[in-house]
Write an enzyme that holds these catalytic residues in place. Structure first.
Site, PDB file in Angstrom:
ATOM      1  N   ASP A  89       3.315   1.861  -8.276  1.00 19.01           N
ATOM      2  CA  ASP A  89       2.389   2.634  -7.449  1.00 19.01           C
ATOM      3  C   ASP A  89       0.960   2.504  -7.967  1.00 19.01           C
ATOM      4  OD1 ASP A  89       1.711   4.322  -5.363  1.00 19.01           O
ATOM      5  OD2 ASP A  89       2.016   6.138  -6.535  1.00 19.01           O
ATOM      6  N   ASN A 142       7.042   2.619   4.411  1.00 22.89           N
ATOM      7  CA  ASN A 142       5.766   1.898   4.350  1.00 22.89           C
ATOM      8  C   ASN A 142       5.353   1.270   5.681  1.00 22.89           C
ATOM      9  OD1 ASN A 142       6.141   0.710   0.906  1.00 22.89           O
ATOM     10  ND2 ASN A 142       5.187   2.579   1.704  1.00 22.89           N
TER      11      ASN A 142
END
Length: 245
Positions: A23, A71
Site C-alpha cells: 500500500d 480496485n
C-alpha cells in the site's frame, strides 16, 4: 495445504511464508507531484528487490496483493494503466524469475481480466512451475470474501453431484477449495503505508498470522526494512489460542 490442527505454543525461528499488502503507491507519487501510476510503476520495481531478498532471509513463500476485487472502483485511467503495467511486468520479468528459480502463481478471479493478461499469467505459471527457490504468489483481482464464496460454490457442486458427503465437510475440507490450496498459511502479514487494516486479504488463511503494520510507503520499503521486519518475527510467541505454557 492448510491444516485445522492447532500447533503448540512456540517461538518461531523465522517466517517461511510472508504476505504483503503493498500500500501507498498513489500517495508516494502524489507527494512527488506525479500521477498515481508513477507510484505503481515504482512499486512494481520494488517487488523484484523484495523477492530477491527472500532466500537469504529464509522466506520460502511470498504472497503480494497486487489488485483487489474492489480496485475496479478506481478511475478507468488508473485501472487501464494498472492492467497494462501487469502485462508489461510479466513480459519483462519472466526471464529473471526463471533464472532465479522463482515459482509464480496467481490467485483471484480471472474471469474479469482481459484475455492477453490471462494468457501471460498462464504461461508464466507454466514455465516456472518446477522452480523451488521462492514461491511467489500474486493476488490479482483477488478478494478474501470472493475467494471463500467461490470455494463454497465449488464445494457445493461436489456435494450436489454426490462426490462429497456434507457430513464430512470441515475447515480442512473447505481449505482444499481455496485459491491457495497448495500453499501453507502465511506466518507473517505486512502492510505498508501506515494503514492498520487487512482490506479483505487472505481472510481465511491469516486467521493465526502475525501482523506488522508499518508507516513506510511501498515504493520506499527496502530490502533492509524487510529484513528487519522478518527478523523481529522470531521474537514473537505464537500461541494459536493456547495459554502461555
Amino acid at each position: 495445504m492448510t491444516s485445522s490442527t492447532t500447533p503448540k505454543t512456540h517461538r518461531p525461528e523465522g517466517p517461511k511464508h510472508v504476505a504483503i499488502i503493498m500500500d501507498g503507491n498513489g500517495r508516494w507519487a502524489q507527494a512527488r507531484g506525479r500521477p498515481r501510476l508513477y507510484g505503481h510503476h515504482a512499486g512494481g520495481k520494488r517487488v523484484r528487490e523484495i523477492v530477491e531478498a527472500c532466500p537469504d532471509l529464509g522466506v520460502k513463500y511470498l504472497t503480494v496483493f497486487a489488485f483487489s476485487t474492489e480496485n475496479w472502483k478506481r478511475t478507468q485511467a488508473e485501472v487501464s494503466g494498472l492492467m497494462k503495467m501487469f502485462r508489461r511486468y510479466i513480459t519483462r520479468e519472466s526471464q529473471n524469475l526463471i533464472d532465479n528459480g522463482i515459482c509464480v502463481r496467481f490467485i483471484g478471479d480471472r474471469m474479469r481480466l482481459d484475455e492477453t493478461l490471462v494468457r501471460l499469467m498462464d504461461e508464466l505459471e507454466l514455465v516456472t512451475a518446477h522452480n523451488d527457490t521462492v514461491h511467489l504468489t500474486i493476488a490479482l483481482n483477488y478478494g478474501g470474501r470472493d475467494e471463500v464464496a467461490r470455494a463454497t460454490k465449488r464445494l457445493a457442486r461436489e456435494v450436489a453431484a454426490g462426490r462429497l458427503d456434507p457430513e464430512t465437510v470441515d475447515a480442512e475440507t473447505l481449505a482444499r477449495y481455496l485459491d491457495t490450496y497448495v500453499l501453507p498459511d502465511p506466518d507473517l502479514v505486512i502492510r505498508t503505508s501506515g494503514e492498520a487494516r487487512i482490506s479483505n486479504f487472505l481472510l481465511w488463511q491469516s486467521a493465526y498470522s502475525e501482523y506488522e503494520f508499518i508507516d513506510t510507503l511501498w515504493p520506499d520499503f527496502s530490502r533492509d526494512e524487510f529484513a528487519r521486519v522478518v527478523g523481529s518475527f522470531s521474537k514473537r510467541e505464537r500461541r494459536f489460542g493456547a495459554v502461555r505454557g
